[in-house]
Scaffold this active site. Structure first.
Site, PDB file in Angstrom:
ATOM      1  CE1 TYR A 158      -6.347  -7.174  -7.064  1.00 18.49           C
ATOM      2  CE2 TYR A 158      -6.429  -8.323  -4.974  1.00 18.49           C
ATOM      3  CZ  TYR A 158      -6.299  -7.155  -5.694  1.00 18.49           C
ATOM      4  OH  TYR A 158      -6.126  -5.973  -5.028  1.00 18.49           O
ATOM      5  NE  ARG A 175      -3.087  -3.574  -1.479  1.00  9.95           N
ATOM      6  CZ  ARG A 175      -2.496  -4.364  -0.586  1.00  9.95           C
ATOM      7  NH1 ARG A 175      -1.171  -4.449  -0.555  1.00  9.95           N
ATOM      8  NH2 ARG A 175      -3.209  -5.073   0.272  1.00  9.95           N
ATOM      9  NE  ARG A 213      -3.523  -2.299   2.799  1.00 11.25           N
ATOM     10  CZ  ARG A 213      -3.187  -3.456   3.360  1.00 11.25           C
ATOM     11  NH1 ARG A 213      -1.961  -3.614   3.847  1.00 11.25           N
ATOM     12  NH2 ARG A 213      -4.064  -4.433   3.453  1.00 11.25           N
ATOM     13  CE  LYS A 220      -6.072  -1.235   5.156  1.00 11.73           C
ATOM     14  NZ  LYS A 220      -7.396  -1.528   4.555  1.00 11.73           N
ATOM     15  CG  HIS A 251      -5.788  -9.066   1.135  1.00  9.73           C
ATOM     16  ND1 HIS A 251      -6.028  -9.433  -0.173  1.00  9.73           N
ATOM     17  CD2 HIS A 251      -5.697  -7.712   1.133  1.00  9.73           C
ATOM     18  CE1 HIS A 251      -6.071  -8.343  -0.923  1.00  9.73           C
ATOM     19  NE2 HIS A 251      -5.874  -7.298  -0.153  1.00  9.73           N
ATOM     20  CG  HIS A 310      -5.385   0.517  -3.706  1.00 13.21           C
ATOM     21  ND1 HIS A 310      -4.644   0.697  -2.555  1.00 13.21           N
ATOM     22  CD2 HIS A 310      -6.255  -0.495  -3.415  1.00 13.21           C
ATOM     23  CE1 HIS A 310      -5.051  -0.142  -1.623  1.00 13.21           C
ATOM     24  NE2 HIS A 310      -6.020  -0.880  -2.128  1.00 13.21           N
TER      25      HIS A 310
END
Length: 314
Positions: free
Chosen positions: A295, A263, A166, A190, A286, A260
């Site tokens: 994806y 990414r 990110r 995150k 994730h 993004h």
């Protein structure tokens, strides 16, 4: 940050909302950007409840939440109608507030838990082809004509696409994180969760050139941040966005490209190259493989397009 203050806004609602935001920032390690977004949605929810005559979460029932969702979808009090995705996010924030209130003993029953958000339309993430990514990165001047900013920009683009990180994760990197030209990079994502990401030869080469030729020119010796602006301060998200837009223009790309997008392209190209979903999940950071599986729809659509063109009975 935006304030919860407003005419006829319940102090009790403000207190519990602020308490949850503090909990997210301090206990959960949420980023300032996340807290700011939650604050905005909480402010909307609190104002809506106050306008409905509700002064405490104990007074809220499921019908209130359903009416709130309906008002978000059609717009209220001069606010424009929200999309399904934005409404879902707003409801998730409201549900989070009720869950926190239950944990704190402010309420006895979480009436928001069973209120389902509207189902958002499926959206496949935008991505670039390998050829388009190459054009984007190669659009940055190199060699003797390259300025310190050009060398920085190329390193930034190589890092974004080469790691799939990110933009916030890349901009949070310090010089020490890459000083020894590591083949494996530690990225903090995150919730302050760390993960290992391979650093390819192109990205390593661009970073090495940046550290030797460009960063010393940009640095004022005041920050350990890897990527710097022309004032010697850490590069901001807005500036990083501008770097990408400039490269898009030079490469004559017609697609909308954001950090993004690189990414998404990273993940899509890995899957097209034969990587399994679980590996891509780990590389992207994730928490759930379900997030990564979108994806697979992108690559499946690519296969369908090739089939339609190439198969005689498509």
């Amino acid at each position: 940050m935006a304030s919860f203050d407003g005419e006829n806004v319940s102090p009790q609602l403000v207190d519990i909302a602020q308490g949850w935001l503090d909990h997210l920032a301090v206990e959960k390690g949420a980023s300032a950007n996340t807290v700011s977004n939650y604050r905005r949605d909480l402010q909307r929810y609190i104002k809506w409840l106050s306008a409905a005559g509700v002064s405490s979460l104990k007074e809220v029932n499921a019908q209130h939440l359903e009416a709130y969702v309906a008002d978000l979808r059609r717009g209220f009090e001069g606010q424009k109608a929200l999309s399904k995705a934005s409404t879902s996010r707003a409801l998730i924030v409201a549900r989070g507030l009720h869950k926190f209130a239950l944990f704190e003993g402010v309420i006895d029953v979480d009436v928001a838990a069973e209120v389902a958000p509207p189902t958002p339309a499926k959206h496949l993430p935008d991505s670039l082809s390998i050829e388009e990514v190459t054009r984007l990165i190669d659009s940055v001047p190199t060699g003797d004509v390259a300025t310190a900013v050009d060398i920085r920009d190329k390193a930034l683009l190589e890092m974004l696409y080469g790691t799939g990180a990110r933009i916030s994760e890349v901009l949070d990197l310090a010089v020490d994180d890459v000083a020894d030209s590591p083949e494996i990079l530690t990225v903090t994502g995150k919730g302050s969760k760390q993960r290992l990401v391979p650093l390819g030869s192109h990205a390593r080469g661009a970073i090495e050139e940046y550290l030797v030729r460009a960063r010393p020119q940009l640095s004022r010796g005041k920050t350990p941040a890897l990527f710097l602006n022309t004032l010697g301060k850490p590069l901001s998200r807005q500036s990083a966005w501008a770097v990408i837009q400039q490269a898009v223009q030079r490469a004559n790309l017609t697609k909308k490209v954001s950090p993004h997008t690189l990414r998404h392209s990273f993940a899509t190209h890995l899957l097209q190259g034969g990587a399994d979903v679980r590996t891509v999940q780990e590389l992207l950071g994730h928490s759930s493989v379900t997030t990564t599986q979108i994806y697979t729809h992108v690559t499946a659509e690519s296969l369908r397009q090739v089939w339609r063109v190439a198969h005689p009975r498509a």
